[in-house]
Enzyme design. Structure first.
Site, PDB file in Angstrom:
ATOM      1  N   ASN A   3     -79.257  25.163  21.369  1.00  0.00           N
ATOM      2  CA  ASN A   3     -80.658  24.833  21.088  1.00  0.00           C
ATOM      3  C   ASN A   3     -81.345  26.094  20.523  1.00  0.00           C
ATOM      4  O   ASN A   3     -81.537  27.082  21.239  1.00  0.00           O
ATOM      5  CB  ASN A   3     -81.316  24.376  22.399  1.00  0.00           C
ATOM      6  CG  ASN A   3     -82.778  24.007  22.226  1.00  0.00           C
ATOM      7  OD1 ASN A   3     -83.502  24.640  21.464  1.00  0.00           O
ATOM      8  ND2 ASN A   3     -83.207  22.990  22.942  1.00  0.00           N
ATOM      9  N   ASP A  35     -80.010  25.262  32.060  1.00  0.00           N
ATOM     10  CA  ASP A  35     -80.224  23.823  31.991  1.00  0.00           C
ATOM     11  C   ASP A  35     -81.657  23.595  32.431  1.00  0.00           C
ATOM     12  O   ASP A  35     -82.094  24.094  33.457  1.00  0.00           O
ATOM     13  CB  ASP A  35     -79.245  23.062  32.885  1.00  0.00           C
ATOM     14  CG  ASP A  35     -79.196  21.601  32.480  1.00  0.00           C
ATOM     15  OD1 ASP A  35     -78.864  21.318  31.308  1.00  0.00           O
ATOM     16  OD2 ASP A  35     -79.508  20.724  33.308  1.00  0.00           O
ATOM     17  N   SER A  36     -82.382  22.867  31.603  1.00  0.00           N
ATOM     18  CA  SER A  36     -83.805  22.739  31.868  1.00  0.00           C
ATOM     19  C   SER A  36     -84.240  21.310  31.607  1.00  0.00           C
ATOM     20  O   SER A  36     -83.497  20.512  31.035  1.00  0.00           O
ATOM     21  CB  SER A  36     -84.580  23.714  30.976  1.00  0.00           C
ATOM     22  OG  SER A  36     -84.036  23.742  29.675  1.00  0.00           O
ATOM     23  N   TYR A  51     -90.793  19.382  24.184  1.00  0.00           N
ATOM     24  CA  TYR A  51     -91.998  18.690  24.665  1.00  0.00           C
ATOM     25  C   TYR A  51     -93.242  19.590  24.673  1.00  0.00           C
ATOM     26  O   TYR A  51     -94.304  19.174  25.145  1.00  0.00           O
ATOM     27  CB  TYR A  51     -91.754  18.141  26.082  1.00  0.00           C
ATOM     28  CG  TYR A  51     -90.619  17.135  26.152  1.00  0.00           C
ATOM     29  CD1 TYR A  51     -90.829  15.782  25.857  1.00  0.00           C
ATOM     30  CD2 TYR A  51     -89.334  17.528  26.492  1.00  0.00           C
ATOM     31  CE1 TYR A  51     -89.792  14.865  25.911  1.00  0.00           C
ATOM     32  CE2 TYR A  51     -88.278  16.611  26.548  1.00  0.00           C
ATOM     33  CZ  TYR A  51     -88.520  15.290  26.257  1.00  0.00           C
ATOM     34  OH  TYR A  51     -87.496  14.376  26.295  1.00  0.00           O
ATOM     35  N   ASP A  52     -93.136  20.821  24.151  1.00  0.00           N
ATOM     36  CA  ASP A  52     -94.256  21.775  24.231  1.00  0.00           C
ATOM     37  C   ASP A  52     -95.594  21.240  23.687  1.00  0.00           C
ATOM     38  O   ASP A  52     -96.641  21.500  24.291  1.00  0.00           O
ATOM     39  CB  ASP A  52     -93.914  23.087  23.511  1.00  0.00           C
ATOM     40  CG  ASP A  52     -92.945  23.948  24.316  1.00  0.00           C
ATOM     41  OD1 ASP A  52     -92.753  23.674  25.514  1.00  0.00           O
ATOM     42  OD2 ASP A  52     -92.377  24.892  23.737  1.00  0.00           O
TER      43      ASP A  52
HETATM   44  P1  ITT Z   1     -78.091  23.479  25.398  1.00  0.00           P
HETATM   45  O1  ITT Z   1     -77.531  22.580  26.492  1.00  0.00           O
HETATM   46  O2  ITT Z   1     -77.143  23.669  24.265  1.00  0.00           O
HETATM   47  O3  ITT Z   1     -78.626  24.772  25.938  1.00  0.00           O
HETATM   48  P2  ITT Z   1     -80.155  21.425  25.223  1.00  0.00           P
HETATM   49  O4  ITT Z   1     -81.380  21.254  24.389  1.00  0.00           O
HETATM   50  O5  ITT Z   1     -79.200  20.257  25.286  1.00  0.00           O
HETATM   51  O6  ITT Z   1     -79.375  22.741  24.730  1.00  0.00           O
HETATM   52  P3  ITT Z   1     -80.729  21.082  28.022  1.00  0.00           P
HETATM   53  O7  ITT Z   1     -79.564  20.189  28.269  1.00  0.00           O
HETATM   54  O8  ITT Z   1     -81.071  22.125  29.054  1.00  0.00           O
HETATM   55  O9  ITT Z   1     -80.589  21.871  26.664  1.00  0.00           O
HETATM   56  O10 ITT Z   1     -81.998  20.150  27.761  1.00  0.00           O
HETATM   57  C1  ITT Z   1     -83.260  20.626  27.933  1.00  0.00           C
HETATM   58  C2  ITT Z   1     -84.252  19.741  27.212  1.00  0.00           C
HETATM   59  O11 ITT Z   1     -85.488  19.787  27.946  1.00  0.00           O
HETATM   60  C3  ITT Z   1     -84.542  20.290  25.823  1.00  0.00           C
HETATM   61  O12 ITT Z   1     -83.731  19.712  24.825  1.00  0.00           O
HETATM   62  C4  ITT Z   1     -86.025  19.944  25.659  1.00  0.00           C
HETATM   63  O13 ITT Z   1     -86.155  18.619  25.223  1.00  0.00           O
HETATM   64  C5  ITT Z   1     -86.562  20.039  27.082  1.00  0.00           C
HETATM   65  N1  ITT Z   1     -87.059  21.403  27.343  1.00  0.00           N
HETATM   66  C6  ITT Z   1     -86.491  22.370  28.114  1.00  0.00           C
HETATM   67  N2  ITT Z   1     -87.212  23.506  28.085  1.00  0.00           N
HETATM   68  C7  ITT Z   1     -88.239  23.272  27.262  1.00  0.00           C
HETATM   69  C8  ITT Z   1     -89.317  24.057  26.814  1.00  0.00           C
HETATM   70  O14 ITT Z   1     -89.452  25.335  27.160  1.00  0.00           O
HETATM   71  N3  ITT Z   1     -90.196  23.492  25.987  1.00  0.00           N
HETATM   72  C9  ITT Z   1     -90.071  22.218  25.592  1.00  0.00           C
HETATM   73  N4  ITT Z   1     -89.072  21.403  25.948  1.00  0.00           N
HETATM   74  C10 ITT Z   1     -88.153  21.924  26.786  1.00  0.00           C
END
Ligand code: ITT
Length: 198
Positions: free
Chosen positions: A10, A70-71, A155-156
């Protein structure tokens, strides 16, 4: 200097993590820069375990200390959804961030406001030998129905900070990093990194 692999695909996350780890005595690298592409399925039921799955898989493959996060966004009127499914919460596969935001707002429309929510981030450092360390951060706020601001990602633009009167996408990146779920998780991780990667 030791090299630290940041296991994310990402670009928004990568930008933030790079600036959050600035000044530490490591070279940061990415799976793309190393020509690595693993398909790590996020099959666990917690952020922490999903972060560990990503970090451990890349640490094993690259033989480098590896950091993953993971977020997700937990929206209280939706009982915590999209949560750990935030990256996959969409009406169809390969949806854009904008389509995911629109889908979230559709789901929220029947619920009375305020739509309270929180961002959660679990960060995992995995060493090639199998050792792991974890940190976590949370940012409370609320979802609003109109998009505001052009910074950040995901989603910011609809994540509003009532005490600041703006969305996360209206904050400059260094300001977001100071208060965000990822900023808090990585602030705690900086000390761990400084000790473990000497
Ligand atoms: P990686 O697993 O490759 O790191 P990903 O986007 O798939 O990338 P996640 O599985 O952790 O990562 O998904 C987190 C999602 O949550 C991310 O795609 C966003 O949609 C949202 N998200 C997480 N942190 C955010 C932030 O700081 N601002 C806005 N949206 C966020």
């Amino acid at each position: 200097m030791p090299t630290l692999l940041i296991a994310t695909s990402n670009p928004g996350k990568m930008r933030e993590i790079t600036s959050l780890l600035a000044g530490l005595p490591f070279d940061l690298t990415t799976p793309t820069a190393l020509g690595l592409r693993l398909d790590v399925e996020e099959t666990a039921h917690t952020y922490r375990e999903n972060a560990a799955l990503k970090a451990a898989a890349y640490a094993l493959e690259s033989n480098l200390p590896t950091l993953a996060d993971d977020s997700g966004l937990e929206v209280f009127p939706l009982n915590g959804l999209p949560g750990i499914r935030s990256a996959r919460f969409a009406p169809f596969p390969n949806a854009t961030d904008a389509e995911r935001r629109a889908y979230l707002l559709e789901n929220l429309a029947p619920h009375p406001r305020p739509w309270r929510a929180q961002f959660v981030c679990a960060s995992c450092l995995a060493l090639p030998g199998g050792e792991k360390r974890y940190t976590r951060g949370i940012l409370p706020g609320e979802i609003i129905p109109e998009e505001r601001g052009g910074n950040g990602f995901g989603y910011d633009p609809i994540f509003y900070l009532p005490e600041r009167g703006c969305t996360l996408a209206e904050l400059p990146e260094d300001e977001k990093n100071r208060i965000s779920h990822r900023g808090r998780a990585l602030e705690a991780m900086r000390d761990i990194l400084a000790h473990m990667l000497k």
